[in-house]
Design an enzyme around this catalytic site. Sequence first.
Site, PDB file in Angstrom:
ATOM      1  N   GLY A 118       2.703  -8.125   3.529  1.00 56.74           N
ATOM      2  CA  GLY A 118       3.235  -7.029   3.102  1.00 56.74           C
ATOM      3  C   GLY A 118       4.063  -6.012   3.986  1.00 56.74           C
ATOM      4  O   GLY A 118       4.230  -6.580   5.086  1.00 56.74           O
ATOM      5  N   ASN A 119       4.329  -4.972   3.665  1.00 55.59           N
ATOM      6  CA  ASN A 119       4.904  -3.783   4.484  1.00 55.59           C
ATOM      7  C   ASN A 119       4.384  -2.538   4.366  1.00 55.59           C
ATOM      8  O   ASN A 119       3.662  -2.379   3.474  1.00 55.59           O
ATOM      9  CB  ASN A 119       6.453  -4.128   4.543  1.00 55.59           C
ATOM     10  CG  ASN A 119       6.845  -3.698   2.908  1.00 55.59           C
ATOM     11  OD1 ASN A 119       6.751  -2.506   2.521  1.00 55.59           O
ATOM     12  ND2 ASN A 119       7.494  -4.709   2.483  1.00 55.59           N
TER      13      ASN A 119
END
Length: 410
Positions: free
Chosen positions: A209-210
Amino acid sequence: MILEGKRVVLGITGGIAAYKAVDLASKLIQAGAIVDVIMTEAATRFVAPLTLQTLTHRPVSLDMFRLLEETDMTHIALSERADVIIVAPVTANTIAKLAHGLADNLLTATILATRAPVLLAPAMNADMYANPATQANVRTLKDRGFFIVGPAHGRLASGRVGWGRLVAVGQIIEAARQTLGREGPLVGVRVLVTAGGTQEPLDPVRHLGNRSSGRMGYALVAAARDSGADVRLVSAPTALSEPYGVEMVRVRTAEEMHREVKVAIPQTDILFMAAAVADYRPAWRATSKLKKGEAELKLSLTRTPDILESVAMERGTLGKPGLVVGFAAETDDLIKNAQEKLARKRLDLIVANDVTAPDSGFEVETNRVVLIKPDGAIDRWPLLDKAEVAERILKLVAEMWEEKHDEGNA
Ligand code: CTP
């Protein structure tokens, strides 16, 4: 900002949810509104007028005839001055009166006389709400252009669970903002916003993810809605609550987001691509949880689609969206990288920010952005609240939209 300086008449009728109107009055004041409270006699049994008067710093109106005697206002004065009238909570009894045009107290008389939009937030016993009489009255009011928010489903004062709870105060505020924006610069314009950070699953319990919180995208959604636009949100996972008054589709991966954007594009006038889309996903996704071992684990990644680049290609044939706004979160060479993306993705505007600054970028309420247009114009904005950044972006984009139309009509 849309509530700033607006004259709000807050009507309170007699139900147990009246205590929540105190919080609503306080939130309206915090948003900069000038709030005149009108309470029905029954409402005063649940909350003290003094509480509302103290919060709003204005006299609370209770009785039509006392008001006429003591001040030079008539009940018409409040109805003429109002930018919006909110009744929260509104009981089945007041809904019935309004549906039949009764004016037997100051609140119903004010509403009968007003040309301002009226927003009703019903709260009552579930059986009262389900009663065909109430349902017919609510329909009548909707058909006449009243705005209605709720009721919500949940635990009622009786202890039962059902439809009849006052919606959350935050939602009433959002509904009021949308009501005030109903004649804004983007009326009839279809806006698509993507937001949040995509997640690319590795196995059933892990993903890549980020750090995107989705705040900037959600602020754009609210600002577009408050400008009168019809808004569709394609959201990757965030911790934020669902925005009021917009159509929302939840996605997880870059590919899912790409699919939803493709479906929406033929009906999109303006696209704000605020999502942080993963450029790579695990080449292989385990169907059961990966177990640790002694050996090093190497991940192999494959490219995901570049959504904006594919939108740019489709634009050529479809002519949609009319305007495309991209975002660039950078750690180095902010302007150069943003300019390159603006050109490669054939954007009308790119909003860039340096995410290494502690007050600008991920997981914070503020942002410092630079806006770049295809003609080379560079505009640096100061550090602002994300909501304000969004409102300013919407104002600028509404002007760009208008210019485009003027050119089209010339
Ligand atoms: N974007 C997109 N599809 C992707 C990646 C990004 O549509 N697969 C969009 C983003 O939503 C944003 C803009 O492109 O509006 C710029 O995103 P960014 O991640 O900064 O750019 P990239 O093209 O991915 O370049 P890089 O990651 O190499 O900086």
